[in-house]
Design a protein around this motif. Structure first.
Motif, PDB file in Angstrom:
ATOM      1  N   GLU A  65       0.829  -1.211   0.000  1.00 38.14           N
ATOM      2  CA  GLU A  65       0.000   0.000   0.000  1.00 38.14           C
ATOM      3  C   GLU A  65       0.864   1.262   0.000  1.00 38.14           C
ATOM      4  OE1 GLU A  65       0.980  -0.372   4.334  1.00 38.14           O
ATOM      5  OE2 GLU A  65       0.802  -1.683   2.598  1.00 38.14           O
ATOM      6  N   LEU A  66       2.196   1.089   0.176  1.00 43.58           N
ATOM      7  CA  LEU A  66       3.117   2.226   0.196  1.00 43.58           C
ATOM      8  C   LEU A  66       4.007   2.293  -1.047  1.00 43.58           C
ATOM      9  CD1 LEU A  66       4.356   2.188   3.914  1.00 43.58           C
ATOM     10  CD2 LEU A  66       2.493   3.526   2.925  1.00 43.58           C
ATOM     11  N   TYR A  67       4.425   1.134  -1.580  1.00 42.63           N
ATOM     12  CA  TYR A  67       5.396   1.115  -2.683  1.00 42.63           C
ATOM     13  C   TYR A  67       5.037   0.054  -3.721  1.00 42.63           C
ATOM     14  CZ  TYR A  67       8.244   3.751   0.635  1.00 42.63           C
ATOM     15  OH  TYR A  67       8.690   4.688   1.529  1.00 42.63           O
ATOM     16  N   HIS A  68       5.146   0.430  -4.993  1.00 42.70           N
ATOM     17  CA  HIS A  68       4.881  -0.498  -6.089  1.00 42.70           C
ATOM     18  C   HIS A  68       6.079  -0.710  -7.011  1.00 42.70           C
ATOM     19  CE1 HIS A  68       0.177  -0.074  -6.160  1.00 42.70           C
ATOM     20  NE2 HIS A  68       0.634  -0.674  -5.075  1.00 42.70           N
ATOM     21  N   ARG A  69       7.124   0.117  -6.896  1.00 41.84           N
ATOM     22  CA  ARG A  69       8.221   0.081  -7.866  1.00 41.84           C
ATOM     23  C   ARG A  69       9.543  -0.155  -7.137  1.00 41.84           C
ATOM     24  NH1 ARG A  69       5.949   2.285 -12.636  1.00 41.84           N
ATOM     25  NH2 ARG A  69       3.913   3.239 -12.209  1.00 41.84           N
ATOM     26  N   VAL A  70      10.358  -1.102  -7.667  1.00 39.15           N
ATOM     27  CA  VAL A  70      11.574  -1.538  -6.971  1.00 39.15           C
ATOM     28  C   VAL A  70      12.719  -1.686  -7.964  1.00 39.15           C
ATOM     29  CG1 VAL A  70      12.610  -3.339  -5.526  1.00 39.15           C
ATOM     30  CG2 VAL A  70      10.174  -2.786  -5.262  1.00 39.15           C
ATOM     31  N   LEU A  71      13.918  -1.232  -7.562  1.00 39.87           N
ATOM     32  CA  LEU A  71      15.117  -1.314  -8.397  1.00 39.87           C
ATOM     33  C   LEU A  71      16.265  -1.830  -7.533  1.00 39.87           C
ATOM     34  CD1 LEU A  71      16.293   1.641 -10.710  1.00 39.87           C
ATOM     35  CD2 LEU A  71      17.880   0.065  -9.619  1.00 39.87           C
ATOM     36  N   THR A  72      16.908  -2.939  -7.944  1.00 39.27           N
ATOM     37  CA  THR A  72      17.958  -3.525  -7.108  1.00 39.27           C
ATOM     38  C   THR A  72      19.194  -3.913  -7.915  1.00 39.27           C
ATOM     39  OG1 THR A  72      17.382  -5.901  -7.230  1.00 39.27           O
ATOM     40  CG2 THR A  72      16.107  -4.539  -5.717  1.00 39.27           C
ATOM     41  N   TYR A  73      20.363  -3.657  -7.322  1.00 39.67           N
ATOM     42  CA  TYR A  73      21.646  -4.136  -7.838  1.00 39.67           C
ATOM     43  C   TYR A  73      22.204  -5.172  -6.863  1.00 39.67           C
ATOM     44  CZ  TYR A  73      21.901  -0.442 -11.379  1.00 39.67           C
ATOM     45  OH  TYR A  73      21.648   0.367 -12.475  1.00 39.67           O
ATOM     46  N   SER A  74      22.550  -6.354  -7.384  1.00 41.27           N
ATOM     47  CA  SER A  74      23.138  -7.422  -6.563  1.00 41.27           C
ATOM     48  C   SER A  74      22.338  -7.651  -5.284  1.00 41.27           C
ATOM     49  CB  SER A  74      24.594  -7.090  -6.199  1.00 41.27           C
ATOM     50  OG  SER A  74      25.397  -6.952  -7.345  1.00 41.27           O
ATOM     51  N   GLY A  75      21.034  -7.773  -5.428  1.00 41.69           N
ATOM     52  CA  GLY A  75      20.168  -7.932  -4.261  1.00 41.69           C
ATOM     53  C   GLY A  75      20.576  -9.107  -3.382  1.00 41.69           C
ATOM     54  N   THR A  76      20.602  -8.868  -2.079  1.00 40.94           N
ATOM     55  CA  THR A  76      20.990  -9.894  -1.119  1.00 40.94           C
ATOM     56  C   THR A  76      19.780 -10.773  -0.782  1.00 40.94           C
ATOM     57  OG1 THR A  76      22.753  -8.520  -0.230  1.00 40.94           O
ATOM     58  CG2 THR A  76      22.001 -10.276   1.195  1.00 40.94           C
ATOM     59  N   TYR A  77      19.363 -11.566  -1.765  1.00 39.74           N
ATOM     60  CA  TYR A  77      18.235 -12.471  -1.562  1.00 39.74           C
ATOM     61  C   TYR A  77      18.755 -13.806  -1.023  1.00 39.74           C
ATOM     62  CZ  TYR A  77      16.129  -8.879  -4.455  1.00 39.74           C
ATOM     63  OH  TYR A  77      15.708  -7.663  -4.939  1.00 39.74           O
ATOM     64  N   VAL A  78      19.535 -13.687   0.063  1.00 38.01           N
ATOM     65  CA  VAL A  78      20.178 -14.847   0.682  1.00 38.01           C
ATOM     66  C   VAL A  78      19.782 -14.898   2.157  1.00 38.01           C
ATOM     67  CG1 VAL A  78      22.108 -14.646  -0.927  1.00 38.01           C
ATOM     68  CG2 VAL A  78      22.314 -13.643   1.354  1.00 38.01           C
ATOM     69  N   ASN A  79      20.303 -15.871   2.867  1.00 37.27           N
ATOM     70  CA  ASN A  79      19.955 -16.075   4.274  1.00 37.27           C
ATOM     71  C   ASN A  79      20.837 -15.215   5.165  1.00 37.27           C
ATOM     72  OD1 ASN A  79      19.016 -17.104   6.711  1.00 37.27           O
ATOM     73  ND2 ASN A  79      20.381 -18.876   6.650  1.00 37.27           N
ATOM     74  N   GLN A  80      20.434 -13.959   5.382  1.00 39.91           N
ATOM     75  CA  GLN A  80      21.258 -13.051   6.168  1.00 39.91           C
ATOM     76  C   GLN A  80      20.458 -12.335   7.261  1.00 39.91           C
ATOM     77  OE1 GLN A  80      24.862 -11.401   4.275  1.00 39.91           O
ATOM     78  NE2 GLN A  80      23.912  -9.425   4.619  1.00 39.91           N
ATOM     79  N   GLN A  81      19.237 -12.759   7.508  1.00 39.93           N
ATOM     80  CA  GLN A  81      18.432 -12.138   8.554  1.00 39.93           C
ATOM     81  C   GLN A  81      18.965 -12.500   9.938  1.00 39.93           C
ATOM     82  OE1 GLN A  81      13.786 -11.554   9.047  1.00 39.93           O
ATOM     83  NE2 GLN A  81      14.300 -13.698   9.280  1.00 39.93           N
ATOM     84  N   TRP A  82      18.977 -11.521  10.827  1.00 36.88           N
ATOM     85  CA  TRP A  82      19.302 -11.725  12.247  1.00 36.88           C
ATOM     86  C   TRP A  82      18.637 -10.612  13.033  1.00 36.88           C
ATOM     87  CZ3 TRP A  82      21.422  -9.012  16.264  1.00 36.88           C
ATOM     88  CH2 TRP A  82      21.766  -9.747  17.390  1.00 36.88           C
ATOM     89  N   PRO A  83      17.992 -10.892  14.161  1.00 39.60           N
ATOM     90  CA  PRO A  83      17.845 -12.200  14.815  1.00 39.60           C
ATOM     91  C   PRO A  83      16.978 -13.172  13.996  1.00 39.60           C
ATOM     92  CG  PRO A  83      17.391 -10.387  16.343  1.00 39.60           C
ATOM     93  CD  PRO A  83      17.429  -9.803  14.969  1.00 39.60           C
ATOM     94  N   TYR A  84      17.104 -14.424  14.340  1.00 35.70           N
ATOM     95  CA  TYR A  84      16.343 -15.490  13.693  1.00 35.70           C
ATOM     96  C   TYR A  84      14.853 -15.271  13.893  1.00 35.70           C
ATOM     97  CZ  TYR A  84      14.584 -20.228  12.781  1.00 35.70           C
ATOM     98  OH  TYR A  84      13.896 -21.315  12.307  1.00 35.70           O
ATOM     99  N   ASP A  85      14.070 -15.548  12.851  1.00 36.50           N
ATOM    100  CA  ASP A  85      12.617 -15.425  12.910  1.00 36.50           C
ATOM    101  C   ASP A  85      12.016 -16.693  12.314  1.00 36.50           C
ATOM    102  OD1 ASP A  85       9.923 -14.836  12.702  1.00 36.50           O
ATOM    103  OD2 ASP A  85      10.247 -12.785  11.967  1.00 36.50           O
ATOM    104  N   ALA A  86      11.278 -17.433  13.115  1.00 35.90           N
ATOM    105  CA  ALA A  86      10.703 -18.701  12.659  1.00 35.90           C
ATOM    106  C   ALA A  86       9.700 -18.510  11.530  1.00 35.90           C
ATOM    107  CB  ALA A  86      10.038 -19.426  13.834  1.00 35.90           C
ATOM    108  N   LYS A  87       9.124 -17.304  11.380  1.00 39.24           N
ATOM    109  CA  LYS A  87       8.168 -17.057  10.295  1.00 39.24           C
ATOM    110  C   LYS A  87       8.881 -17.004   8.941  1.00 39.24           C
ATOM    111  CE  LYS A  87       6.437 -13.219  11.897  1.00 39.24           C
ATOM    112  NZ  LYS A  87       7.266 -13.093  13.115  1.00 39.24           N
ATOM    113  N   THR A  88      10.099 -16.519   8.937  1.00 36.35           N
ATOM    114  CA  THR A  88      10.933 -16.475   7.721  1.00 36.35           C
ATOM    115  C   THR A  88      12.323 -16.975   8.106  1.00 36.35           C
ATOM    116  OG1 THR A  88      11.367 -14.134   8.214  1.00 36.35           O
ATOM    117  CG2 THR A  88       9.692 -14.621   6.546  1.00 36.35           C
ATOM    118  N   PRO A  89      12.469 -18.283   8.355  1.00 42.95           N
ATOM    119  CA  PRO A  89      13.712 -18.822   8.916  1.00 42.95           C
ATOM    120  C   PRO A  89      14.932 -18.652   8.027  1.00 42.95           C
ATOM    121  CG  PRO A  89      12.268 -20.593   8.175  1.00 42.95           C
ATOM    122  CD  PRO A  89      11.462 -19.338   8.128  1.00 42.95           C
ATOM    123  N   HIS A  90      14.741 -18.451   6.737  1.00 43.45           N
ATOM    124  CA  HIS A  90      15.876 -18.322   5.823  1.00 43.45           C
ATOM    125  C   HIS A  90      16.041 -16.896   5.295  1.00 43.45           C
ATOM    126  CE1 HIS A  90      15.337 -22.906   5.005  1.00 43.45           C
ATOM    127  NE2 HIS A  90      15.964 -22.661   6.131  1.00 43.45           N
ATOM    128  N   GLY A  91      15.513 -15.917   6.013  1.00 44.78           N
ATOM    129  CA  GLY A  91      15.700 -14.529   5.638  1.00 44.78           C
ATOM    130  C   GLY A  91      15.173 -14.234   4.244  1.00 44.78           C
TER     131      GLY A  91
END
Length: 382
Positions: free
Chosen positions: A260-286
């Motif tokens: 409801e806030l943003y519809h357009r996204v631009l990314t370079y070398s997006g970190t779509y990897v497992n780097q979330q901390w602290p751990y969250d069981a809802k999204t365990p792999h970040g």
């Protein structure tokens, strides 16, 4: 289509604030685990088995800003014509600072220098960090306002991560004057310091939640309007996010958790990897969850996405050994799923390019901005 000649491919790599991972180092806790050293990323072939089918463009060319799909560019990366100006001639930049002491969202953390973390012996996808603690910070915000902005009018805008983005300002300065983009405001927000798990930057950018978008909405944007004397649109179609590395994953996180806030996204070398901390069981792999579960299992989101990865982008199997720390693989998976779900997206695989490669950004940013903003029409316009 912009034709380009040979240019040195400059990478931000570990010396840049855009790097989204850290070398494994001995943590402060005892006993100390064996220290490992991250090797240079391998060079990936864009035609590797399992990668998306992509259109190979002539060397020096970039995709059309009207084309969806997957493209391969390289290996020469000369700046686009819009990126060659030394000074901004069609707009001004206003800067101000924000303190952690004034934030309800991010009071501040930091990881001790020279420390990182250890993999949970029961789950390699979880990182144990014992050296992160409360710490204050100051962040700078830079706002580009084009001369064509009409005071008092409601303007579209783009929010960028990792501080003042002179390339973004330069691209907008030219493209708005050329009437290739709407008259818009650009907002570059500095991070709270550090990098990856246990740091303030990592907490802000790698957390899979709507918190950072809420911080921007409630603490940053009101200051922007006050300091820069502008009025920002509330139309999500007139709002974009962008970033590189973890700033890139943050850009998509903002739109995903708050469409409801943003519809357009631009990314370079997006970190779509497992780097979330602290751990969250809802999204365990970040952010790996984007292509593992969230995109394939969710309804179609109102997001238009431009994304890039380099053939020498990050590959960091050290420490965690979870199979979820390959930036090229992660971005390829993203492109495959976005295509399968019929999203409007453009994916650029850059040959002869590293992580958040400066030369590639100078080459592609004008086209990327045109693609991201394609079809925008302010409410009330015919």
């Amino acid at each position: 289509m912009r034709l380009l000649v040979l240019a040195s491919a400059l990478t931000f790599a570990a010396a840049s604030q855009h790097v989204s991972t850290a070398s494994a180092q001995t943590p402060a806790a005892s006993p100390a685990p064996p220290q490992t050293t991250r090797s240079a990323p391998p060079t990936r072939d864009p035609h590797s088995p399992g990668y998306v089918s992509a259109i190979q463009l002539p060397d020096g060319a970039v995709p059309s800003p009207t084309a969806d799909g997957n493209f391969i560019i390289g290996a020469t990366h000369e700046p686009a014509s819009e990126m060659t100006a030394i000074d901004l001639t069609n707009g001004t930049v206003i800067e101000f600072t924000m303190s952690s002491a004034d934030s309800r969202y991010y009071p501040g953390i930091a990881r001790d220098k020279g420390t990182f973390g250890t993999s949970d012996p029961t789950d390699p996808a979880k990182l144990i960090i014992t050296t992160s603690h409360p710490a204050p910070y100051m962040r700078k915000v830079a706002v580009y306002v084009p001369k064509a902005y009409v005071p008092g009018s409601e303007a579209p805008f783009i929010v960028g991560a990792d501080g003042t983005d002179r390339m973004l300002f330069a691209a907008l300065d030219a493209l708005i004057a050329e009437h290739k983009l709407p008259v818009m405001i650009a907002i570059s927000i500095g991070n709270g310091g550090g990098d990856a798990q246990g740091s303030e930057r990592g907490l802000e950018y790698d957390t899979m939640s709507g918190r950072y978008a809420e911080f921007v909405e409630n603490e940053v944007l009101p200051r922007v309007e006050s300091e820069a004397h502008v009025k920002l649109t509330h139309d999500p179609d007139g709002r974009a996010t962008m970033g590189g590395s973890s700033g890139g994953s943050c850009a998509l996180i903002m739109a995903w958790y708050h469409p409801e806030l943003y519809h357009r996204v631009l990314t370079y070398s997006g970190t779509y990897v497992n780097q979330q901390w602290p751990y969250d069981a809802k999204t365990p792999h970040g952010a790996w969850e984007f292509h593992e579960h969230l995109i394939p299992e969710s309804r179609h989101m109102p997001i238009r996405l431009w994304m890039e990865v380099g053939d020498r982008d990050l590959f960091n199997p050290n420490v965690m050994h979870d199979g979820m720390h390959d930036w090229v693989d992660a971005n390829e998976r993203m492109a495959k799923l976005l295509g399968a779900k019929k999203y409007h997206y453009q994916f650029v695989f850059a040959v002869n390019a590293g992580h958040v490669d400066r030369a590639v950004k100078e080459q592609t940013l004008p086209e990327a901005l045109e693609y991201v903003w394609l079809g925008y029409q302010a409410k009330g316009e015919k």
